[in-house]
Design a protein around this motif. Structure first.
Motif, short mmCIF file in Angstrom:
data_model
loop_
_atom_site.label_atom_id
_atom_site.label_comp_id
_atom_site.label_asym_id
_atom_site.label_seq_id
_atom_site.Cartn_x
_atom_site.Cartn_y
_atom_site.Cartn_z
N HIS A 32 0.82 -1.21 0.00
CA HIS A 32 0.00 0.00 0.00
C HIS A 32 0.85 1.26 0.00
CE1 HIS A 32 -3.94 -1.72 0.12
NE2 HIS A 32 -3.70 -2.43 1.21
N ALA A 33 2.06 1.17 0.52
CA ALA A 33 2.94 2.34 0.55
C ALA A 33 3.61 2.61 -0.80
CB ALA A 33 4.03 2.15 1.62
N ALA A 34 3.73 1.57 -1.62
CA ALA A 34 4.51 1.67 -2.85
C ALA A 34 4.09 2.80 -3.80
CB ALA A 34 4.49 0.32 -3.58
N PRO A 35 2.77 3.02 -4.04
CA PRO A 35 2.40 4.08 -5.00
C PRO A 35 2.88 5.48 -4.61
CG PRO A 35 0.54 2.61 -4.63
CD PRO A 35 1.58 2.27 -3.60
N GLY A 36 3.13 5.71 -3.33
CA GLY A 36 3.60 7.01 -2.87
C GLY A 36 5.10 7.13 -2.79
N HIS A 37 5.82 6.09 -3.21
CA HIS A 37 7.27 6.08 -3.11
C HIS A 37 7.93 5.99 -4.49
CE1 HIS A 37 7.27 4.21 1.22
NE2 HIS A 37 6.98 5.49 1.22
N THR A 38 9.13 6.52 -4.59
CA THR A 38 9.98 6.17 -5.72
C THR A 38 10.51 4.76 -5.48
OG1 THR A 38 12.00 6.99 -4.67
CG2 THR A 38 10.69 8.58 -5.94
N LEU A 39 11.11 4.15 -6.50
CA LEU A 39 11.67 2.82 -6.33
C LEU A 39 12.73 2.83 -5.24
CD1 LEU A 39 12.13 -0.12 -7.07
CD2 LEU A 39 13.60 0.65 -8.96
N GLU A 40 13.59 3.84 -5.23
CA GLU A 40 14.64 3.90 -4.22
C GLU A 40 14.05 4.01 -2.82
OE1 GLU A 40 18.74 6.41 -3.19
OE2 GLU A 40 17.62 6.82 -5.02
N GLN A 41 13.00 4.83 -2.67
CA GLN A 41 12.34 4.95 -1.37
C GLN A 41 11.70 3.64 -0.96
OE1 GLN A 41 9.74 8.18 -2.44
NE2 GLN A 41 10.98 9.71 -1.36
N GLN A 42 11.11 2.93 -1.91
CA GLN A 42 10.45 1.67 -1.58
C GLN A 42 11.47 0.61 -1.19
OE1 GLN A 42 7.38 1.39 -1.09
NE2 GLN A 42 6.90 -0.79 -1.08
N LEU A 43 12.63 0.62 -1.83
CA LEU A 43 13.69 -0.32 -1.46
C LEU A 43 14.12 -0.11 -0.01
CD1 LEU A 43 15.79 -0.20 -4.74
CD2 LEU A 43 14.57 -2.20 -3.86
N SER A 44 14.22 1.14 0.40
CA SER A 44 14.58 1.44 1.80
C SER A 44 13.45 1.05 2.74
CB SER A 44 14.90 2.93 1.96
OG SER A 44 16.03 3.28 1.21
N PHE A 45 12.21 1.29 2.30
CA PHE A 45 11.04 0.92 3.10
C PHE A 45 11.02 -0.59 3.33
CE2 PHE A 45 6.36 0.51 3.75
CZ PHE A 45 6.20 1.47 4.74
N GLU A 46 11.26 -1.35 2.25
CA GLU A 46 11.34 -2.81 2.37
C GLU A 46 12.45 -3.22 3.32
OE1 GLU A 46 9.89 -3.87 -2.21
OE2 GLU A 46 12.00 -3.98 -1.64
N GLY A 47 13.57 -2.52 3.23
CA GLY A 47 14.70 -2.87 4.09
C GLY A 47 14.38 -2.74 5.56
N GLY A 48 13.60 -1.72 5.91
CA GLY A 48 13.21 -1.55 7.31
C GLY A 48 12.36 -2.70 7.80
N PHE A 49 11.42 -3.14 6.99
CA PHE A 49 10.58 -4.28 7.38
C PHE A 49 11.40 -5.57 7.42
CE2 PHE A 49 6.29 -2.33 5.86
CZ PHE A 49 6.20 -1.64 7.06
N MET A 50 12.31 -5.74 6.47
CA MET A 50 13.14 -6.95 6.46
C MET A 50 14.03 -7.01 7.70
SD MET A 50 12.39 -8.86 3.90
CE MET A 50 13.75 -9.84 3.28
N ARG A 51 14.52 -5.87 8.13
CA ARG A 51 15.34 -5.83 9.36
C ARG A 51 14.50 -6.28 10.55
NH1 ARG A 51 16.77 -1.08 8.86
NH2 ARG A 51 18.81 -1.50 7.95
N GLU A 52 13.31 -5.73 10.66
CA GLU A 52 12.42 -6.09 11.77
C GLU A 52 12.06 -7.58 11.74
OE1 GLU A 52 7.76 -5.41 13.13
OE2 GLU A 52 8.55 -4.49 11.29
N LEU A 53 11.62 -8.06 10.56
CA LEU A 53 11.19 -9.45 10.46
C LEU A 53 12.35 -10.42 10.60
CD1 LEU A 53 8.66 -8.97 7.51
CD2 LEU A 53 8.10 -9.40 9.92
N GLY A 54 13.53 -9.99 10.20
CA GLY A 54 14.70 -10.86 10.34
C GLY A 54 15.06 -11.17 11.77
#
Length: 265
Positions: free
Chosen positions: A220-242
């Motif tokens: 749901h966040a992706a449409p409001g992000h650039t690809l680079e922003q979304q990659l960082s957004f994903e990274g934050g969730f991956m850190r948490e879930l990891g």
């Protein structure tokens, strides 16, 4: 809270919330909204130990939208009701709760989903409908616009041309075509519907809950992000879930060639 317009059960991590005004095609009134807020808050707080929510309707409909006979819609002292206030107090609160719920959600659409009822279904993570079900944006027939997130969900799901046609023409969309267009996940035969919902609910209830919810949030966040922003957004969730117990269990189960036992933690 004693519910009169909905029912709520929870068994083996599967919460089943049913809109229960079958004589009114499960249309919304003020009391139903209050009960829905209470039920969803109970799931969000953990008071109701759910791992997945199944939202359905009693009888022959999923939900026909707003009950136009509800007291909130009546003319008082010669003044028309403030429908914007009703949207803000009730429908916005309902959609926000569904979209932010800590567990994945399934809309089990067993019949007509019209107006706000269609939008509430689309606010769920997965929408499964019977072959006999249909979706209807009826707002133009009474001089209104699609609300309850309809103007947001429809173009995202089916594109602007189809969204505009559904909204302006107010034609029924059969469930099979809704699935073909990508508006919903799946259309199944009526006789197979209950078993399919049970199977999906069981699958999600035993899945890594936090990962499913973070997936929803990232998409749901992706449409409001650039690809680079979304990659960082994903990274934050991956850190948490990891660092989660479910990730450790998933890796361990993979190494041991066994089915994982996820707990949602």
């Amino acid at each position: 809270m004693n519910y009169e317009n909905i029912t709520l059960t929870c068994d083996n991590g599967i919460a089943r919330l049913t809109l229960n005004r079958p004589d009114k095609l499960n249309s919304f009134n003020e009391e139903m909204h209050a009960e829905l807020r209470d039920a969803l808050d109970g799931i969000q707080s953990g008071r109701i130990p759910a791992r997945v929510l199944v939202l359905s309707g009693a009888g022959r409909a999923f939900c026909a939208g707003q009950d136009l006979a509800d007291r909130a819609m009546q003319i008082k002292d010669g003044k028309l009701p403030d429908i914007g206030d009703i949207v803000e107090r009730n429908y916005k609160q309902l959609i926000v709760r569904l979209q932010n719920l800590r567990v994945p959600t399934i809309a089990a659409v067993n019949g007509i989903a019209a107006g706000a009822g269609a939008s509430v279904a689309l606010a769920c993570d997965l929408v499964i409908a019977t072959q006999s079900a249909s979706f209807l944006q009826a707002f133009s027939k009474i001089g209104l616009i699609p609300d309850t997130g309809g103007t947001w969900f429809l173009p995202q799901r089916v594109g602007m041309a189809r969204a505009m046609g559904l909204a302006l023409l107010a034609d029924k969309l059969p469930a099979a075509k809704a699935a073909e267009w990508g508006l919903i996940w799946e259309c199944v035969a009526d006789a197979e519907f209950a078993a399919r919902i049970d199977a999906l609910a069981g699958q999600l209830a035993s899945a890594p809950t936090k990962a499913l919810v973070r997936t929803r949030q990232a998409m749901h966040a992706a449409p409001g992000h650039t690809l680079e922003q979304q990659l960082s957004f994903e990274g934050g969730f991956m850190r948490e879930l990891g660092w989660s117990r479910d990730y450790a269990e998933g890796v361990q189960a993979f190494m041991e060639k066994r089915a994982p036992n996820f707990t949602g933690e």
